[in-house]
Design a protein around this motif. Structure first.
Motif, PDB file in Angstrom:
ATOM      1  N   ASN A  41      54.009  47.090  46.826  1.00  0.00           N
ATOM      2  CA  ASN A  41      52.641  46.708  47.158  1.00  0.00           C
ATOM      3  C   ASN A  41      52.573  45.423  47.975  1.00  0.00           C
ATOM      4  OD1 ASN A  41      49.971  47.456  47.065  1.00  0.00           O
ATOM      5  ND2 ASN A  41      50.059  47.853  44.861  1.00  0.00           N
ATOM      6  N   GLY A  42      53.502  45.250  48.880  1.00  0.00           N
ATOM      7  CA  GLY A  42      53.446  44.131  49.812  1.00  0.00           C
ATOM      8  C   GLY A  42      52.906  44.642  51.142  1.00  0.00           C
ATOM      9  N   MET A  43      51.599  44.644  51.277  1.00  0.00           N
ATOM     10  CA  MET A  43      51.001  45.259  52.474  1.00  0.00           C
ATOM     11  C   MET A  43      51.380  44.512  53.747  1.00  0.00           C
ATOM     12  SD  MET A  43      47.178  46.109  50.951  1.00  0.00           S
ATOM     13  CE  MET A  43      46.600  47.087  52.343  1.00  0.00           C
ATOM     14  N   VAL A  44      51.307  43.183  53.700  1.00  0.00           N
ATOM     15  CA  VAL A  44      51.646  42.389  54.881  1.00  0.00           C
ATOM     16  C   VAL A  44      53.130  42.563  55.222  1.00  0.00           C
ATOM     17  CG1 VAL A  44      51.879  40.031  55.770  1.00  0.00           C
ATOM     18  CG2 VAL A  44      49.867  40.679  54.420  1.00  0.00           C
ATOM     19  N   ARG A  55      53.695  46.023  56.755  1.00  0.00           N
ATOM     20  CA  ARG A  55      53.141  46.170  58.113  1.00  0.00           C
ATOM     21  C   ARG A  55      53.904  45.309  59.118  1.00  0.00           C
ATOM     22  NH1 ARG A  55      50.017  50.693  59.047  1.00  0.00           N
ATOM     23  NH2 ARG A  55      48.487  50.956  57.394  1.00  0.00           N
ATOM     24  N   PHE A  56      54.288  44.103  58.712  1.00  0.00           N
ATOM     25  CA  PHE A  56      55.052  43.255  59.628  1.00  0.00           C
ATOM     26  C   PHE A  56      56.418  43.887  59.912  1.00  0.00           C
ATOM     27  CE2 PHE A  56      53.090  38.699  59.123  1.00  0.00           C
ATOM     28  CZ  PHE A  56      51.866  39.201  59.505  1.00  0.00           C
ATOM     29  N   GLY A  98      55.957  46.783  62.176  1.00  0.00           N
ATOM     30  CA  GLY A  98      55.625  46.315  63.525  1.00  0.00           C
ATOM     31  C   GLY A  98      56.859  45.846  64.286  1.00  0.00           C
ATOM     32  N   LEU A  99      57.757  45.168  63.587  1.00  0.00           N
ATOM     33  CA  LEU A  99      58.996  44.718  64.238  1.00  0.00           C
ATOM     34  C   LEU A  99      59.884  45.913  64.593  1.00  0.00           C
ATOM     35  CD1 LEU A  99      59.821  41.608  61.983  1.00  0.00           C
ATOM     36  CD2 LEU A  99      58.938  41.559  64.328  1.00  0.00           C
ATOM     37  N   LEU A 152      58.883  49.058  65.162  1.00  0.00           N
ATOM     38  CA  LEU A 152      58.241  49.750  66.291  1.00  0.00           C
ATOM     39  C   LEU A 152      58.513  49.013  67.599  1.00  0.00           C
ATOM     40  CD1 LEU A 152      54.850  50.610  64.559  1.00  0.00           C
ATOM     41  CD2 LEU A 152      56.419  52.291  65.551  1.00  0.00           C
ATOM     42  N   SER A 153      58.471  47.696  67.540  1.00  0.00           N
ATOM     43  CA  SER A 153      58.712  46.909  68.757  1.00  0.00           C
ATOM     44  C   SER A 153      60.138  47.090  69.247  1.00  0.00           C
ATOM     45  CB  SER A 153      58.432  45.427  68.481  1.00  0.00           C
ATOM     46  OG  SER A 153      57.077  45.228  68.130  1.00  0.00           O
ATOM     47  N   ILE A 157      61.360  38.814  68.133  1.00  0.00           N
ATOM     48  CA  ILE A 157      61.532  39.849  67.094  1.00  0.00           C
ATOM     49  C   ILE A 157      62.721  39.503  66.201  1.00  0.00           C
ATOM     50  CG2 ILE A 157      62.207  42.252  66.668  1.00  0.00           C
ATOM     51  CD1 ILE A 157      60.774  42.941  69.374  1.00  0.00           C
ATOM     52  N   GLN A 204      61.900  36.695  63.826  1.00  0.00           N
ATOM     53  CA  GLN A 204      60.987  37.097  62.753  1.00  0.00           C
ATOM     54  C   GLN A 204      61.646  38.077  61.785  1.00  0.00           C
ATOM     55  OE1 GLN A 204      58.080  35.739  62.084  1.00  0.00           O
ATOM     56  NE2 GLN A 204      58.294  34.415  63.857  1.00  0.00           N
ATOM     57  N   LEU A 239      60.090  35.657  56.096  1.00  0.00           N
ATOM     58  CA  LEU A 239      58.692  36.075  55.981  1.00  0.00           C
ATOM     59  C   LEU A 239      58.552  37.507  55.468  1.00  0.00           C
ATOM     60  CD1 LEU A 239      55.730  35.398  56.427  1.00  0.00           C
ATOM     61  CD2 LEU A 239      55.975  36.139  58.798  1.00  0.00           C
ATOM     62  N   ILE A 240      59.232  38.450  56.123  1.00  0.00           N
ATOM     63  CA  ILE A 240      59.002  39.858  55.730  1.00  0.00           C
ATOM     64  C   ILE A 240      59.645  40.189  54.390  1.00  0.00           C
ATOM     65  CG2 ILE A 240      58.703  40.658  58.109  1.00  0.00           C
ATOM     66  CD1 ILE A 240      61.502  41.931  57.916  1.00  0.00           C
TER      67      ILE A 240
END
Lengths: 385, 385
Positions: free
Chosen positions: A207-210, A213-214, A217-218, A220-221, A245, A248, A253-254
């Motif tokens: 349940n870590g939504m951020v 998604r982060f 996103g990385l 996908l990039s 990328i 990060q 963070l992730i």
């Protein structure tokens, strides 16, 4: 979400013509040691630019930190610093040079045998010399984290340490400094960053939504950028995005507040230590097989990965998971990186040797559940043949 | 991507039962001033928990920082600190209390008239008292950034300042402390965070792949979470995710290296200063109209927003943009927040008054292109009637 602490004090200075800012970032009275890898920083002018920016400061150089930085080499830097009473380190290079600099920074004030820093995974570190970095190779994230992986050649050991004392004070990320990199290193960097993300994302739902998604996103990039960065090596924006990328992907963070795996790295490290295979290539060998073997415990996140990262929505659960793992391996292959042990001329004897090394290093209960035993590692390596 | 610097030294301590860590986070010999807003921290036990954690330290309290923290109130805290020679500040509350604490921290050592801190937007700040925060309301991101917005009641002025000296040293984010919040404040927090993200994302393409994907991930999370967090107010994971989303929405990360707008905030601030409308509600009024009026200069990013955030793929460019703006307003309305000036009993006279205040405050060339003149602001406010 799990409880967590997040603290990343590294200052990032990103963009073109940023090396000149060293003059503001390094103390005016610092006695500086520049740490370097091979010859590239000297040949392509980066080192000269760094020395100009450091102006009248006393500066010495230490050359020759290897792609998998060795304890044996780094201890020579430790002796030089102690002898010359240098007090500020500047890593100029990629993740290996920065990882090596972190070890040197912690080893200089350390009382006792510095190898203990590795065997305790950093718990004994209570101080370190201050240091910064000029990053020339996007891949490891070492420029904005407090981790380091060091190899002891004598024992074929590759161990990691972390300490709050070894965050770089600053890192300069000038994407133009990556334009001269060989294709092999760019491809390695893409795959290295990709697997760093997967190790923190593809575990079980927390349940870590951020964080999810982060991470997505990385990924996908990287999938969008990877083939382009190989095809158009002079594109500034592609290099800039790859650099950011990769940073990060592994700056804490992730992974904050969610489970982490890292078993692909643990197994991969043994492959590098035994057979000198590039770090990223070992990850490309291990990851698809690892996901395949542990598909049950990773079931829910594998389905999420299939849908959100690869857009796979058709078929049964198992078919979607198979497709996502296949896409992952195809992506690595498209980056020019082979994904089977046989591609590196390794056979069953390598499976036995890696399992033996994992046991020797106490890596007998790894992964996000601590249930990846040597027997499971054997299954993974066997699937990777 | 633009050149940028990113440096965020705030330590985040996230999760349940984290207030007890104050004992390690605040210096043992600190003379502490706790800064508070209304009565909620006292009533719900958070203040008592904080005081227990601070143990034997000398602790005083300053109560009554308003939802839009006022210069007039905060200067009373400045005088108290100077008189009592306190040396450490602890904000216990939401963004207003933390914003107010930042101003107090900078004002105490400031020589001269502290209002100059606001009129220079922080340029004159050269020092600040150290401080930390215990966040009780997820919304503004102030717990992990160096910005602050202060209102001077006497002149109906609401101005912002930033300074590297006013990052919180730490922020404690315990989601259980948000479980008692009124629905109105949760809804405001969701919308506030949403618009913070949009201000840094919905401008023009600058090839910031990470920044775009992170922004989109935060927006997707808010859209998924918003209605649930209203429907199930006792869900820890929802509150935890909202808290972490709101922090990431405005800690400098998604805006680094890309253009930023902030015109919705500039116009919204005037609505709050003149009519005392909740900050988030002013944003919900201004944003849809702002996107509508400036749809040409935001064309490419509006289409990206429509597709990646709202999944809108059918129709002409203009239809997809219309649909995305409509979805945005519907989301705010679903959070119980009205999006038209008329809903707040304001008419054309408010349009004229806000435009006059923007001119008075020098806000005559705002937005990512600096082309949002008072005339464009008038169009936006007219469209928002």
């Amino acid at each position: 979400m799990f409880n967590f602490e997040f603290h990343n004090p590294t200052k990032i200075v990103f963009g073109t013509d940023t090396i000149a800012k060293l003059d503001q970032l390094v103390p005016a009275n610092a006695r500086v040691l520049i740490l370097l890898g091979g010859e590239s920083a000297r040949k392509n002018g980066t080192l000269a630019e760094v020395r100009v920016a450091l102006g009248a400061r006393e500066v010495q150089e230490f050359n020759g930190i290897e792609p998998n930085p060795s304890y044996e080499t780094l201890m020579q830097a430790v002796e030089l610093i102690r002898r010359e009473k240098l007090d500020y380190l500047l890593a100029v290079g990629g993740g290996s040079v920065i990882d090596g600099t972190k070890f040197v920074a912690a080893a200089v004030p350390f009382v006792g045998e510095p190898w203990d820093i590795l065997t305790t995974h950093g718990q004994v570190v209570t101080a370190a010399l201050p240091f910064g970095s000029v990053l020339t190779l996007p891949a490891t994230g070492s420029e904005m984290n407090n981790g380091s992986v060091i190899t002891r050649k004598a024992s074929h050991s590759k161990l990691a340490f972390m300490s709050t004392h070894v965050f770089p004070q600053f890192s300069i990320l000038d994407p133009t400094k990556t334009l001269t990199l060989p294709t092999r290193q760019i491809a390695n960097g893409v795959v290295d960053a990709y697997v760093h993300i997967v190790e923190q994302y593809l575990t079980y739902p927390a349940n870590g939504m951020v964080q999810d998604r982060f991470a997505e996103g990385l990924l996908l990039s990287l999938i969008e950028l990877g083939p382009k960065v190989l095809a158009t090596p002079n594109d500034y924006d592609l290099r800039a995005n790859l650099m950011w990328i990769a940073t990060q992907a592994l700056n804490g963070l992730i992974g904050a507040g969610v489970p982490q795996d890292w078993s692909t790295h643990m197994i991969g490290h043994e492959l590098t230590a035994l057979y000198d295979i590039d770090h990223a290539r070992t990850l490309a060998i291990v990851l698809p097989a690892n996901l395949h073997v542990r598909r049950t415990s990773k079931h829910a996140k594998l389905l999420q990965y299939a849908e959100r990262v690869w857009g796979i929505r058709d078929g049964s659960d198992e078919q979607r998971i198979d497709a996502a793992i296949a896409k992952t391996a195809e992506f690595f292959e498209a980056m020019g990186i082979k994904t089977k042990l046989a591609d590196y001329e390794l056979d069953q004897s390598a499976v036995d040797a890696v399992v033996a090394q994992l046991e020797k290093h106490g890596m007998t209960a790894i992964g996000e559940h601590g249930d990846l035993t040597p027997e499971v590692a054997r299954q993974i390596l066997t699937a990777a043949r």
